[in-house]
Design a protein around this motif. Structure first.
Motif, short mmCIF file in Angstrom:
data_model
loop_
_atom_site.label_atom_id
_atom_site.label_comp_id
_atom_site.label_asym_id
_atom_site.label_seq_id
_atom_site.Cartn_x
_atom_site.Cartn_y
_atom_site.Cartn_z
N HIS A 175 -8.26 1.78 4.55
CA HIS A 175 -8.17 0.32 4.53
C HIS A 175 -6.82 -0.14 3.97
O HIS A 175 -6.23 -1.11 4.46
N GLY A 176 -6.32 0.59 2.97
CA GLY A 176 -5.02 0.24 2.41
C GLY A 176 -3.90 0.43 3.42
O GLY A 176 -2.95 -0.38 3.47
N MET B 177 -8.24 8.47 -4.81
CA MET B 177 -8.83 7.28 -4.20
C MET B 177 -9.72 7.73 -3.05
O MET B 177 -9.44 8.73 -2.38
N ASP C 42 -11.03 4.00 1.34
CA ASP C 42 -10.19 2.99 0.69
C ASP C 42 -8.72 3.19 1.05
O ASP C 42 -7.98 2.22 1.24
#
Length: 712
Positions: free
Chosen positions: A645-646, A638, A642
């Motif tokens: 942000h997760g 990933m 990202d």
């Protein structure tokens, strides 16, 4: 050669002094053996007089000012020249490679080689772009002029059509020409003054840089020290070391010793970190013994300066300097004060390190030795550890306090047992618990063998079998037990036996004492426990009895901490790869303020549900690697952004303020490394994260063996 006799000065007694002439009319210095003995004292007098003259000249304020400011300008010019050279070449990269190579850090050498290659590649690209620009510039200028002229004529035609006057066609073009002429006139007015002032501006800039770096000779600097800076850069550190009054170090500096900076002074958390190799005859112990003077020279308090010696870099001074006042400010509130639960097998937050980072106290496969004189704040760390453990409903806690105090009274509802007092009956109760622990350790070891596992107790095992639930046993004021005339010898033997064997069985021991000497502690306890914490200690023998032999010599010393002032601050080993300063969270229990009881009540609600059965809560202390794995889910990779942000969506309290640099630091510490796809974008790989988690779990039990390598 011609020998002549010349009269001595007016102090002479008439004895002629032979002088050798290199050529007629030119006297040279007489040979020492040619000078009569009665004349030699006068030579020494003349030399002393010359030295006095030099000193008087140096003490002249005008002369010192002239030398100082001249040296500022010259030294600043040299620094700016070097900076310009390094900006235009790969000299800085090669210098950093030499430093890393001298330190034996091959990985850093490779990184700087890669950076040097990237720099040279980018420089080549810029030069090719400039060549291409030189070729394309005439065409671009011609195109721009023609296009601009056409636009101006078009605007003029529109204006003439609107005004019905053909003369307005050239109006915009004429306005632009007048503007250019006016700018040219303005430039001609400014150009000469600017041209003549450039050398003065350059000298002023060089002077400012030289003054900031203090490039003048030491004797020419201001005597009052007003120019000292609170930023401990390389120059400030060298000045501070040169004024410690260490004869071997002073001699090395006089002989022209130049330090080899293993790591130049860089920003690190709430302070500055630097490493330099000391000269021969100057061990780190000499610097550590002068810690108070070193702190004064760096404009810090002793608690804010920590000179130590790395384990793997003999002869290297590792210096960490905190920002002024940062270590005397109150520690933030305990993260679990109002909400959250814990997991015995993953640890609890107990303190902050000197850099302001959170310190997790391990409970599984851990034992603690905590010492410090009265008023040093030992109970702050103990309370944070116990309250954190209580928030896991599986944990059972027993406390023996061989004294009369109320430190644990507020925790009584959640404790399985609490025994207080220093009478014989209380010593007997402590002995009964020690004997029972010895049997319990053996029983759990046999149970692990029966289950076919040689690793350790797990949470799943503890949930399934109540007899394998985690236990914490606290022995406070333990010197009363170890020095008891009847039970002392047996208590020491049992303590060592249980401490050595308990780490796999989910039994954690805490030994707490204000006395740190051989009589109060069993020999070998400090190298058997995994976590050693020294609050304020009076002498280096007591310091080494807690932290391990040689720790004071290497700079890891609690002797400079002051009881009553540095409350809750300690030198600790076992909380990381190297020892360091920690500042315990303070959960208050005093008149008018009770923060302990609400935590205990919250722990009791998790301890038993309404139906009287165990509840297994979730663990709220953040674990970045586990959270990253959860964000990835089943995805093999990933994008790094990202993942960030997760994490923020998963736990905004913990990760809301994280930047890509924070995530990169966690990945680097876990050994994830840089991972790019063909598109050149940074990714996080699930397999690497899972490998890091597995490696961390495997290393948890090995940490104790590694840290126990310090001989008592």
């Amino acid at each position: 050669m011609t020998d002549l006799h010349v009269p001595a000065n007016d102090e002479d007694t008439g004895t002629p002094v032979p002088v050798v002439l290199d050529k007629p009319g030119t006297p040279s210095t007489p040979a020492p053996e040619a000078v009569p003995a009665e004349v030699r004292p006068r030579r020494r007098i003349r030399a002393a007089s010359l030295r006095r003259v030099v000193v008087e000249i140096r003490q002249n304020p005008a002369y010192r000012a002239a030398v100082r400011h001249g040296s500022y300008t010259w030294g600043g010019g040299r620094i700016l020249t070097r900076r310009a050279w390094e900006a235009r070449t790969a000299a800085m990269h090669h210098r950093m490679m030499r430093i890393a190579e001298a330190a034996g850090n091959e990985e850093m050498v490779q990184k700087w080689e890669q950076r040097a290659y990237a720099y040279r590649f980018a420089r080549h690209k810029r030069r090719m772009d400039l060549l291409q620009l030189a070729i394309s510039l005439p065409k671009a200028v011609f195109t721009t002029v023609v296009a601009g002229t056409g636009v101006l004529l078009l605007i003029g035609i529109l204006i003439a059509w609107h005004q019905h006057d053909v003369a307005d066609v050239l109006g915009p073009l004429d306005a632009v020409i007048q503007l250019v002429a006016w700018l040219g006139f303005l430039a001609s007015v400014i150009w000469d003054p600017l041209l003549y002032s450039l050398p003065l501006l350059a000298m002023a800039g060089a002077w400012a840089v030289g003054r900031n770096q203090r490039t003048a000779p030491t004797w020419a600097l201001p005597a009052d020290g007003d120019e000292r800076d609170v930023v401990p850069d390389e120059n400030a550190i060298m000045r501070a070391l040169g004024k410690l009054g260490i004869p071997p170090l002073n001699a090395s500096i006089k002989e022209g010793w130049k330090p080899r900076w293993v790591q130049p002074s860089t920003r690190s958390g709430n302070g500055w970190h630097a490493q330099l190799q000391l000269p021969e005859g100057v061990p780190v112990e000499m610097i550590a013994d002068k810690k108070q003077i070193l702190a004064h020279n760096l404009m810090r308090k002793p608690i804010e300066v920590w000179p130590t010696e790395p384990r793997d870099q003999a002869g290297v001074l590792d210096l960490w300097v905190a920002d002024p006042g940062v270590l005397t400010k109150p520690v933030p509130s305990w993260p679990l004060l109002t909400e959250g639960t814990t997991d015995f097998f993953r640890g609890v937050p107990v303190a902050l390190n000197a850099r302001g980072e959170q310190v997790i106290g391990r409970l599984m496969a851990a034992n603690y030795l905590i010492a410090g004189i009265m008023g040093s704040g030992k109970s702050s760390l103990v309370v944070a550890l116990l309250l954190g453990a209580m928030l896991d409903p599986l944990v059972e806690i027993d406390v023996h306090v061989l004294a009369y105090n109320n430190d644990y009274d507020a925790m009584r509802p959640r404790l399985r047992t609490l025994v207080k007092g220093d009478d014989d009956e209380h010593v007997v109760a402590a002995m009964d618990t020690l004997r029972a622990l010895a049997g319990e350790v053996s029983r759990r070891g046999q149970e692990l063998e029966r289950l076919g596992t040689d690793t350790k107790v797990t949470r799943e095992m503890a949930e399934r079998d109540p007899s394998m639930r985690p236990r914490i046993v606290v022995f406070d004021e333990v010197h009363e037990l170890f020095t008891h005339r009847e039970y002392g010898k047996e208590a020491k033997e049992l303590a060592l036996k249980v401490t050595k064997k308990a780490r796999k069985t989910a039994i954690m021991l805490m030994w707490i004492t204000p006395d740190a000497d051989a009589a109060s502690l069993p020999r070998g306890i400090s190298k058997t426990v995994s976590h050693r914490v020294a609050f304020a200690i009076n002498d280096h023998q007591g310091n080494d009895a807690i932290l391990g032999t040689g720790m004071h010599k290497n700079g890891y010393s609690a002797t400079t901490l002051v009881a009553g002032e540095d409350v809750g601050t300690a030198m600790a080993a076992g909380f990381g790869k190297t020892p360091g300063l920690i500042r315990s969270y303070f959960v208050r229990k005093e008149a008018g303020v009770d923060e302990v009881t609400p935590v205990v009540e919250r722990a009791m609600k998790a301890y038993k549900s309404d139906e009287g059965v165990w509840e297994v809560p979730t663990f709220d202390v953040a674990d970045p690697l586990t959270d990253i794995a959860a964000v990835l889910g089943h995805a093999t990779k990933m994008l790094t952004l990202d993942v960030l942000h997760g994490l923020k969506d998963r736990n905004p309290v913990e990760y809301g303020s994280w930047s890509p640099r924070d995530l990169k630091a966690v990945l680097d510490d876990a050994g994830h490394g840089e991972y790019k796809t063909n598109g050149g974008k940074m990714h996080v790989g699930l397999d690497r994260i899972l490998d890091a988690i597995a490696a961390r779990d495997d290393d948890t039990l090995d940490d104790e063996d590694d840290e126990g390598g310090i001989e008592d």
